[in-house]
Design a protein around this motif. Structure first.
Motif, PDB file in Angstrom:
ATOM      1  N   PRO A  35     -29.373 -26.479 -52.124  1.00 53.41           N
ATOM      2  CA  PRO A  35     -28.546 -27.341 -51.270  1.00 53.41           C
ATOM      3  C   PRO A  35     -28.714 -27.010 -49.791  1.00 53.41           C
ATOM      4  O   PRO A  35     -28.929 -25.861 -49.409  1.00 53.41           O
ATOM      5  N   HIS A  36     -28.612 -28.038 -48.967  1.00 50.79           N
ATOM      6  CA  HIS A  36     -28.685 -27.854 -47.515  1.00 50.79           C
ATOM      7  C   HIS A  36     -27.912 -28.992 -46.853  1.00 50.79           C
ATOM      8  O   HIS A  36     -27.856 -30.109 -47.368  1.00 50.79           O
ATOM      9  N   LEU A  37     -27.322 -28.700 -45.696  1.00 49.96           N
ATOM     10  CA  LEU A  37     -26.570 -29.693 -44.940  1.00 49.96           C
ATOM     11  C   LEU A  37     -27.202 -29.916 -43.568  1.00 49.96           C
ATOM     12  O   LEU A  37     -27.650 -28.962 -42.917  1.00 49.96           O
ATOM     13  N   LEU A  38     -27.212 -31.157 -43.124  1.00 53.85           N
ATOM     14  CA  LEU A  38     -27.505 -31.498 -41.734  1.00 53.85           C
ATOM     15  C   LEU A  38     -26.193 -31.941 -41.099  1.00 53.85           C
ATOM     16  O   LEU A  38     -25.588 -32.926 -41.533  1.00 53.85           O
ATOM     17  N   ILE A  39     -25.753 -31.205 -40.085  1.00 54.64           N
ATOM     18  CA  ILE A  39     -24.520 -31.520 -39.369  1.00 54.64           C
ATOM     19  C   ILE A  39     -24.916 -32.271 -38.104  1.00 54.64           C
ATOM     20  O   ILE A  39     -25.583 -31.715 -37.230  1.00 54.64           O
ATOM     21  N   CYS A  40     -24.521 -33.539 -37.983  1.00 54.75           N
ATOM     22  CA  CYS A  40     -25.077 -34.414 -36.948  1.00 54.75           C
ATOM     23  C   CYS A  40     -24.019 -34.875 -35.945  1.00 54.75           C
ATOM     24  O   CYS A  40     -22.906 -35.248 -36.327  1.00 54.75           O
ATOM     25  N   ALA A  41     -24.407 -34.863 -34.665  1.00 52.07           N
ATOM     26  CA  ALA A  41     -23.593 -35.425 -33.589  1.00 52.07           C
ATOM     27  C   ALA A  41     -24.345 -36.610 -33.001  1.00 52.07           C
ATOM     28  O   ALA A  41     -25.518 -36.484 -32.615  1.00 52.07           O
ATOM     29  N   LEU A  42     -23.695 -37.766 -32.934  1.00 57.58           N
ATOM     30  CA  LEU A  42     -24.294 -38.992 -32.414  1.00 57.58           C
ATOM     31  C   LEU A  42     -23.656 -39.328 -31.073  1.00 57.58           C
ATOM     32  O   LEU A  42     -22.432 -39.412 -30.964  1.00 57.58           O
ATOM     33  N   LYS A  43     -24.496 -39.490 -30.035  1.00 59.55           N
ATOM     34  CA  LYS A  43     -23.990 -39.825 -28.707  1.00 59.55           C
ATOM     35  C   LYS A  43     -24.629 -41.113 -28.206  1.00 59.55           C
ATOM     36  O   LYS A  43     -25.796 -41.391 -28.509  1.00 59.55           O
TER      37      LYS A  43
END
Length: 362
Positions: A59-67
């Protein structure tokens, strides 16, 4: 790999970002996307998207911020929040910054902060657990081109030239408007453009250039020859006789007209590098008549040795410097810009002029 969205897509939504992520991740056979969804708030910050992956069955997560903007001013805060969030997260999470367009400078900033990135133009760098996805798109989106071009149009350029004459000065908007001769609203637009790109910063005393060298680089890359009529002439004068006659014409007490050495001819006074067989001037109609009389100019279809540009932007004729009596020259910034588009010899002279007159420690 085709860019997930056209260059005009400059108002990103979560579905657009999700589709772009899926398109990029689909190119890695070892990855399986299990889900993309909003995340619960953690403390005072909430990621825009969380991508749940399986990488070789781990398992792996991508933590994303959209601007909505990828300019440095907005990117820096997003990167800080991403790093803080991931630091509180269990191992196996990668921060990803997403924006409509991410410039090379911000890509470097992402790499320095160990944050992956993705923009809707197709520029991508996502790296974790043996996975490495990278793609660089050469073209800038049209909206970015238009925004950058507007920062260097004549009225904006008057503001920039004023600031570059005193690169250490802190400017109030009203003072900058007075000195540059443009409206308060226009100065404010330039101010915002400089702050967005972190080419300037605010202090208690006003706006201060933060990265004048980076500003010059961007101006050079966007620069085209000033609009105006270019006239070609032949003069029988040579050497010191031509130089003396030109200086007499340029310092003639005629308040109604303007003329100045330009390009290679200005560089000879500002930072001598190498002579050319042609002499260059900027002039208005009255200044042109003074040059014609002093240099005995005759129109030349070919074999010219004098080039006179009559720019539509009158500010180019008042933004001048006089390194010697009568040797009125376009400013170092304007001279440098003109040399930058003057071929190989011009580029060499521009490099020398910049080193001598336009070098700063920041």
């Amino acid at each position: 790999m085709k860019a997930p969205f056209p260059a005009e897509a400059f108002d990103p939504s979560l579905p657009q970002a999700e589709e772009a992520l899926r398109a990029v991740l689909a190119h890695v056979p070892a990855l399986r996307v299990e889900g993309i969804n909003d995340a619960s708030a953690l403390d005072d910050w909430k990621p825009d998207l969380v991508v749940r992956l399986r990488v070789n069955d781990q398992p792996h997560l991508l933590i994303c911020a959209l601007k909505p903007s990828g300019q440095p001013r907005y990117a820096r805060g997003a990167l800080l929040e991403l790093r803080r969030h991931v630091a509180r997260h269990p191992p196996g999470a990668t921060p990803v910054f997403i924006a409509p367009y991410i410039s090379p400078a911000v890509r470097q900033l992402c790499s320095a902060e160990r944050v992956s990135y993705l923009d809707l133009q197709g520029n991508t760098r996502i790296a974790f657990d043996g996975v490495f996805i990278e793609r660089i798109v050469a073209d800038k989106p049209q909206a970015e081109h238009r925004e950058l071009k507007s920062l260097f149009r004549p009225k904006s350029a008057q503001v920039l030239r004023a600031m570059l004459r005193e690169p250490d000065r802190a400017w109030r908007v009203s003072d900058l408007a007075d000195v540059s001769g443009v409206s308060l609203g226009h100065v404010s637009n330039v101010r915002n453009g400089l702050l967005d790109r972190e080419w300037a910063r605010t202090s208690d005393d006003g706006l201060v250039l933060r990265a004048p060298a980076a500003l010059l680089d961007a101006w050079r890359d966007s620069y085209t020859a000033p609009a105006g009529e270019q006239l070609r002439f032949y003069t029988p004068l040579h050497g010191s006789a031509l130089e003396d006659a030109a200086r007499d014409a340029l310092r003639a007490p005629d308040a109604a007209g303007h003329a100045a050495f330009a390009s290679f001819s200005a560089a000879q006074w500002l930072a001598p590098y190498g002579r050319t067989g042609t002499h260059y001037f900027y002039a208005d109609e009255t200044g042109l008549r003074a040059l014609q009389a002093a240099l005995k100019l005759a129109p030349a279809a070919k074999g010219e040795n004098v080039s006179v540009v009559m720019p539509k932007d009158p500010a180019l004729l008042t933004d001048t410097i006089e390194p010697a009596p009568g040797a009125l020259c376009t400013s170092p910034v304007q001279t440098w810009l003109d040399l930058c588009i003057a071929g190989e010899r011009g580029a060499e002279a521009a490099d020398h002029l910049r080193q001598e007159k336009l070098s700063w420690s920041r």
